[in-house]
Design an enzyme around this catalytic site. Structure first.
Site, mmCIF file in Angstrom:
data_model
loop_
_atom_site.group_PDB
_atom_site.id
_atom_site.type_symbol
_atom_site.label_atom_id
_atom_site.label_comp_id
_atom_site.label_asym_id
_atom_site.label_seq_id
_atom_site.Cartn_x
_atom_site.Cartn_y
_atom_site.Cartn_z
ATOM 1 N N THR A 159 -1.668 -3.328 17.741
ATOM 2 C CA THR A 159 -1.685 -4.782 17.926
ATOM 3 C C THR A 159 -1.921 -4.885 19.118
ATOM 4 O OG1 THR A 159 0.733 -4.696 18.038
ATOM 5 C CG2 THR A 159 -0.323 -5.340 15.680
ATOM 6 N N GLU B 170 9.321 -1.182 14.490
ATOM 7 C CA GLU B 170 9.722 0.364 15.196
ATOM 8 C C GLU B 170 10.538 0.332 16.517
ATOM 9 O OE1 GLU B 170 9.350 3.489 13.687
ATOM 10 O OE2 GLU B 170 10.701 3.618 15.478
ATOM 11 N N LEU C 294 18.831 -0.549 34.557
ATOM 12 C CA LEU C 294 19.161 -1.032 35.845
ATOM 13 C C LEU C 294 18.365 -0.126 36.891
ATOM 14 C CD1 LEU C 294 22.786 -2.381 35.543
ATOM 15 C CD2 LEU C 294 20.459 -3.713 35.397
ATOM 16 N N GLY D 167 12.323 -0.341 40.328
ATOM 17 C CA GLY D 167 11.109 0.688 40.448
ATOM 18 C C GLY D 167 9.951 -0.047 40.795
ATOM 19 N N CYS E 285 3.857 -1.345 24.986
ATOM 20 C CA CYS E 285 4.586 -2.173 24.478
ATOM 21 C C CYS E 285 4.917 -3.369 25.463
ATOM 22 C CB CYS E 285 5.678 -1.667 23.753
ATOM 23 S SG CYS E 285 5.224 -0.466 22.261
HETATM 24 P P1 NAD Z 1 -1.981 3.901 18.447
HETATM 25 O O1 NAD Z 1 -3.090 2.997 18.949
HETATM 26 O O2 NAD Z 1 -1.234 4.967 18.827
HETATM 27 O O3 NAD Z 1 -2.149 4.255 16.898
HETATM 28 C C1 NAD Z 1 -2.771 3.431 15.768
HETATM 29 C C2 NAD Z 1 -3.578 4.074 15.147
HETATM 30 O O4 NAD Z 1 -3.956 3.257 13.949
HETATM 31 C C3 NAD Z 1 -4.801 4.547 15.475
HETATM 32 O O5 NAD Z 1 -5.122 6.104 15.287
HETATM 33 C C4 NAD Z 1 -6.134 3.990 14.864
HETATM 34 O O6 NAD Z 1 -7.179 4.862 14.522
HETATM 35 C C5 NAD Z 1 -5.410 3.682 13.590
HETATM 36 N N1 NAD Z 1 -5.994 2.662 12.638
HETATM 37 C C6 NAD Z 1 -6.422 1.391 13.004
HETATM 38 N N2 NAD Z 1 -7.161 0.765 12.173
HETATM 39 C C7 NAD Z 1 -6.877 1.573 11.107
HETATM 40 C C8 NAD Z 1 -7.311 1.251 9.613
HETATM 41 N N3 NAD Z 1 -8.058 0.295 9.311
HETATM 42 N N4 NAD Z 1 -7.104 2.320 8.773
HETATM 43 C C9 NAD Z 1 -6.547 3.482 9.286
HETATM 44 N N5 NAD Z 1 -6.131 3.778 10.490
HETATM 45 C C10 NAD Z 1 -6.510 2.523 11.658
HETATM 46 O O7 NAD Z 1 -0.720 2.471 18.080
HETATM 47 P P2 NAD Z 1 0.916 2.763 18.272
HETATM 48 O O8 NAD Z 1 1.127 3.053 19.951
HETATM 49 O O9 NAD Z 1 1.289 3.843 17.308
HETATM 50 O O10 NAD Z 1 1.289 1.366 17.958
HETATM 51 C C11 NAD Z 1 1.404 1.110 16.383
HETATM 52 C C12 NAD Z 1 2.321 -0.234 16.519
HETATM 53 O O11 NAD Z 1 3.581 0.083 16.570
HETATM 54 C C13 NAD Z 1 1.804 -1.303 17.551
HETATM 55 O O12 NAD Z 1 1.989 -2.707 16.889
HETATM 56 C C14 NAD Z 1 2.923 -1.227 18.765
HETATM 57 O O13 NAD Z 1 3.200 -2.408 19.321
HETATM 58 C C15 NAD Z 1 3.987 -0.974 17.761
HETATM 59 N N6 NAD Z 1 4.998 0.084 18.387
HETATM 60 C C16 NAD Z 1 4.529 1.127 19.294
HETATM 61 C C17 NAD Z 1 5.477 2.041 19.949
HETATM 62 C C18 NAD Z 1 5.116 2.786 20.957
HETATM 63 O O14 NAD Z 1 5.998 3.449 21.891
HETATM 64 N N7 NAD Z 1 3.742 3.264 20.988
HETATM 65 C C19 NAD Z 1 6.904 1.717 19.789
HETATM 66 C C20 NAD Z 1 7.440 0.667 18.924
HETATM 67 C C21 NAD Z 1 6.366 -0.135 18.423
#
Ligand code: NAD
EC number: 1.1.1.22
Length: 433
Positions: A86, A152, A251, A254, A261
């Site tokens: 997102t 998450e 705290l 940096g 995120c």
């Molecule tokens: P990412 O970009 O690493 O992975 C997303 C995956 O979804 C990609 O591999 C993409 O190819 C796939 N995708 C997109 N459209 C698709 C579809 N129609 N069908 C199947 N697969 C599809 O994203 P992420 O970092 O894993 O984050 C995912 C969500 O979780 C986001 O909303 C993010 O804000 C949230 N989040 C991320 C983290 C983090 O540390 N990365 C932590 C907590 C929450």
């Protein structure tokens, strides 16, 4: 339980694998064929400690598989987890196109009357669970589903550990049956489970990230004031953190927060507030402080060289937005390096894991090397950007011996300031006298 996880990025791949390890049957779906093909031969596309072994083990035990076929994955599942990106849009709002597309595809995939719980793990605006339910039902009006929110909270770099040992699980359930299935799925992970409605759950995620970003900008602001008054932010943070109401975490002053995120989530929350005509002054201030923070460090460097860093070579230690990840999304290093090259400096950079992902984001003439000591050799200054353990081991003696001029900008306050100064190094941390 039978699970489908849509999106195999940091969140989907890690949580799908961990749920398989707990004994569930998990099918992970990604639209990228290349990614799925790599996963099927245990070539893990992201750097995450412990993940490869877990993928291998659960795949070999037939509890974890990877496919591009969302239809069969949804058909098989009792619970479908949405974990697609997102990212931010130009307005600051979350780009919901990936989530909405998946919702439509789930709707198209449902062909029977089996009860399924659809779960949003992606970080999404308040009200998204209802919107996703509408989109699914538009495709399949008879779909026997409930859409819930289970945000998450894993951190890149310790994602596997965080998934198995979360501080808490939030279940935003719209229905009792869905709630009990989600409690059953998550109860092996922790007994700290908060059950609420989907809207509050969606808000808990944004509020948590915004609060952490606020802590970072707050301590950076105090560090900047310490700089002006010759106080030491390390002592100030220690003294503050011993107060139980404050706590010592987050705290560390940096160069500001980055990553996939915090920057986008603070903006998205601000956008949500403004959509309802509320002006979120604190969120704006958090972003303003963060925007200026990395720039301040370049200013320190500039000042040391009397405003003329043209032609100098600066060694950049660390490119990833934090240690133990290869994620370069919104990494402060990118801004810092662009600013340095625009001022005419040459940059020699090093990162143990993120160098490949960084390449396309950096000016072409940035020289990326493999070894930290090679990066600092004959440079005019060294700038610690990411506090990887191996950089923390560089000694005052190494810097003194290898740098052309003994200038160290410590963007993470990790080096021993007094020792460095005793060794004749021109040291500049953040808020450190
Ligand atoms: P990412 O970009 O690493 O992975 C997303 C995956 O979804 C990609 O591999 C993409 O190819 C796939 N995708 C997109 N459209 C698709 C579809 N129609 N069908 C199947 N697969 C599809 O994203 P992420 O970092 O894993 O984050 C995912 C969500 O979780 C986001 O909303 C993010 O804000 C949230 N989040 C991320 C983290 C983090 O540390 N990365 C932590 C907590 C929450």
């Amino acid at each position: 339980m039978k699970l489908a996880v849509i999106g195999t990025g940091y969140v989907g791949l890690v949580s799908g694998t961990c749920f398989a390890d707990l004994g569930n049957e998990v099918i992970c779906v990604d639209k990228l064929e290349d990614k799925v093909e790599r996963l099927n031969r245990y070539d893990i596309p992201i750097y995450e400690p412990g993940l490869e072994e877990l993928v291998r083990k659960n795949h070999q035990r037939d509890r974890l598989s990877f496919t591009t076929d969302i239809h069969s994955a949804v058909h098989h599942a009792d619970i479908v987890l949405i974990a697609v990106g997102t990212p931010e849009t130009e307005s600051g709002a979350a780009d919901m196109s990936f989530v909405y597309k998946v919702a439509e595809e789930i709707g198209e995939s449902i062909e029977d009357d089996k009860y399924r719980v659809i779960v949003n793990k992606s970080t999404v605006p308040v009200g998204t669970a209802e919107k996703v339910e509408d989109l699914i039902k538009k495709q399949q009006p008879n779909a026997n589903i409930n859409v819930c929110s289970v945000p998450e909270f894993l951190r890149e770099g310790s994602a596997v550990k965080d998934t198995f040992h979360p501080d808490r699980i939030i279940i935003g359930a719209s229905d009792k049956r869905a709630e009990s299935m989600l409690l059953e799925l998550h109860s092996p992970l922790t007994d700290q489970i908060v059950v609420t409605d989907p809207r509050s759950s969606e808000m808990i995620k944004y509020a948590s990230n915004a609060f952490l970003a606020t802590k970072i900008s707050f301590i950076n602001e105090i560090a900047n004031i310490c700089d002006a008054y010759d106080a030491d932010i390390k002592a100030v943070a220690e003294g503050m953190g011993l107060d139980n109401r404050i706590g010592p975490k987050f705290l560390n002053a940096g160069i500001g927060y980055g990553g996939s995120c915090f920057p986008k989530d603070v903006k998205a929350l601000k956008h949500l507030a403004e959509e309802r005509n509320y002006q979120p002054d604190i969120l704006q201030a958090v972003m303003d402080v963060n925007e200026k923070q990395s720039h301040r460090m370049v200013e320190h460097l500039d000042r040391i060289f009397d405003g003329d860093i043209k032609g100098m070579t600066v060694a950049i230690l660390g490119l990833a937005f934090k240690p133990n990840t290869d994620d370069m999304r919104e990494a402060p290093s990118v801004k810092i390096i662009h600013e340095l090259t625009e001022k005419g400096a040459s940059v020699r950079a090093v990162d143990p894991i993120a160098a490949n992902n960084a390449r396309t984001l950096l000016p072409e003439d940035v020289h990326i090397v493999e070894d930290a000591l090679e990066a600092i050799k004959d440079a005019d200054a060294a700038f610690l950007v990411t506090e990887w353990d191996e950089f923390k081991k560089i000694t005052a003696d190494d810097f003194k011996r290898l740098l052309k001029q003994p200038v160290v900008i410590d963007g993470r306050n990790v080096f021993d300031r007094d020792l460095f100064k005793e060794n004749g190094i021109i040291y500049h941390g953040i808020g450190r006298k």
